[in-house]
Design an enzyme around this catalytic site. Structure first.
Site, PDB file in Angstrom:
ATOM      1  N   GLY A 103     111.776 -18.134  32.887  1.00 53.81           N
ATOM      2  CA  GLY A 103     112.150 -16.880  32.480  1.00 53.81           C
ATOM      3  C   GLY A 103     110.945 -15.555  31.574  1.00 53.81           C
ATOM      4  N   ASN A 104     111.259 -15.105  31.072  1.00 50.13           N
ATOM      5  CA  ASN A 104     110.973 -14.629  29.921  1.00 50.13           C
ATOM      6  C   ASN A 104     111.515 -13.940  28.740  1.00 50.13           C
ATOM      7  OD1 ASN A 104     110.805 -11.591  30.268  1.00 50.13           O
ATOM      8  ND2 ASN A 104     110.146 -12.347  32.648  1.00 50.13           N
TER       9      ASN A 104
END
Ligand code: FMN
Length: 410
Positions: free
Chosen positions: A208-209
């Site tokens: 993810g980020n």
């Protein structure tokens, strides 16, 4: 945001130093304009050191820049704290015999005034009348607090606490910005993607980020207030952020880039304005394990990644007639190319109409309540800047939405 802080000659002038601090820490540019009397209480070096900008009191210094007009014209907000009885009278009379009063006369930005004086001065009919007239002209006059005044006496007339003054001034600005955008997007459909996509590795892990979705959610709220019919594709945005949004926004929750792409395609086909604020994963694991992956002795792990579709490119390719497409660029820059230059290259490469750029080097922006962005527009000759906005994400979103809306309805 460009804030002018007027400081006049009252005993509470020293408290304005704290106001400069608070505003600077929130990312605003602060130009302190003291009166001559104010400098008898707190000297110019204090204001210059705290604000990082030159200080002058009269209209005859730096005449080449025509500062008696320029400072007011460039201001997003003028705050006077403390405001003496004398300064209220001069502003009411339209007198412009120093830089501060000239600035108040020239600005079209909201003006917020925090009076502080002895109770007798505050209740004097002249002051009472000045305050009534200033309020009737749209000047926001904060009610003084009651408490200890200069010397031994106490009563109404005390300067409110710096944080209270700042909160009031920023809320006035937010309200004014929302008013300016209100109705601008009536009858328009706005689609916004926000948050960060997640690509599952197995049922419990993902790639993810750091995007929280705060900025995109605030943009959705701003578009809604401007009268638009809003759809928000929420990629893993915390439920507390979504719960704070005004009712009436159509929220579509997604997890992966593929899911986001499908919502984007469907919604962009009907939208007048498409804002791609979500941080989208460029790659996803080639395989997703159906069960939780186990550690395999001391061996390392190699994950094969495959490219995700470029959602923005797809939207630009299938752009509807008259549709405005807005991209987002969160850049850190590289040793060879600055973050700002990368954003300029991106808008030309992606061919979207507008690009909202923020510099995320050093952990700036992600998950924070404040941000600093530049809005770029694509022209035949390349990228041009439409404005820089710094401050609370909610305030910045109102200004960014206002810029997007004006560009879209032109
Ligand atoms: C010690 C001292 C404290 C003062 N405090 C105040 C005050 O709190 N509020 C006020 O309206 N005037 C106060 N004054 C009077 C102002 O300094 C005076 O009216 C001055 O002309 C204001 O100039 P300005 O409005 O250009 O800053 C004070 C004066 C002195 C000497």
């Amino acid at each position: 945001m460009n804030i002018v802080l007027g400081v006049t000659g009252g005993i509470a002038a020293y408290k304005a130093a704290h106001i400069v601090r608070i505003l600077k820490e929130a990312g605003h540019s602060v130009r302190v304009v003291p009166t001559e009397s104010a400098l008898r209480f707190v000297g110019a070096p204090t204001w210059e050191a705290l604000s990082g900008q030159a200080v002058q009191t009269d209209v005859f210094t730096r005449v080449e820049d025509v500062e008696h007009v320029l400072i007011g014209q460039e201001a997003d907000l003028v705050l006077i704290a403390p405001a003496t009885a004398d300064s209220l009278a001069r502003i009411r009379a339209g007198i412009a015999d120093d830089l501060l009063t000239a600035t108040v006369l020239t600005t079209t930005a909201p003006v917020v005034v925090a009076p502080a004086m002895h109770t007798e001065m505050w209740f004097n009919p002249a002051t009472v009348d000045n305050v009534i007239v200033l309020r009737s002209r749209g000047v926001h006059v904060l009610e003084p607090a009651s408490g200890r005044l200069t010397g031994a006496d106490s009563g109404p007339g005390r300067l409110p606490e710096p944080q209270e003054i700042v909160d009031f001034a920023l809320s006035v600005h937010r309200e004014a910005a929302a008013q300016s955008a209100s109705g601008l997007l009536a009858g328009r459909r706005v689609f916004i993607s926000a948050g960060g996509t997640r690509e599952p590795l197995d049922p419990v892990r993902f790639l993810g980020n750091r995007s929280s979705g705060k900025q995109g959610a605030a943009l959705a709220a701003a578009a809604h207030r401007a009268g638009a019919e809003v759809c928000l594709a929420s990629a893993n945005i915390d439920s507390s952020i979504l719960a704070s949004l005004p009712t009436g926004i159509d929220i579509r929750e997604v997890e992966t880039t593929a899911q986001l792409e499908s919502v984007c395609r469907e919604q962009a086909a009907q939208a007048d304005i498409v804002i791609m604020a979500a941080a989208v994963a460029d790659y996803r694991p080639a395989q997703t394990a159906g069960h939780k992956m186990k550690k395999d002795g001391d061996a390392g792990l190699t994950i094969e990644l495959v490219q995700n579709p470029d959602i923005l490119a797809g939207l630009v390719e299938n752009r509807r007639e008259g549709q405005t497409i807005v991209g987002f660029a969160a850049e850190t820059g590289s040793p060879e190319t600055s973050a700002a230059e990368m954003a300029r290259q991106k808008i030309v490469r992606k061919r979207c109409d507008l690009l909202v750029f923020n510099d995320v080097s050093g952990g700036k922006t992600f998950g924070h309540d404040t941000t600093s962005v530049e809005v770029l527009a694509l022209t035949d000759t390349g990228a041009v800047g439409l404005g820089d906005f710094t401050g609370d994400k909610a305030d910045v979103s109102v200004s960014v939405m206002d810029t997007i809306a004006k560009h879209a309805v032109e």
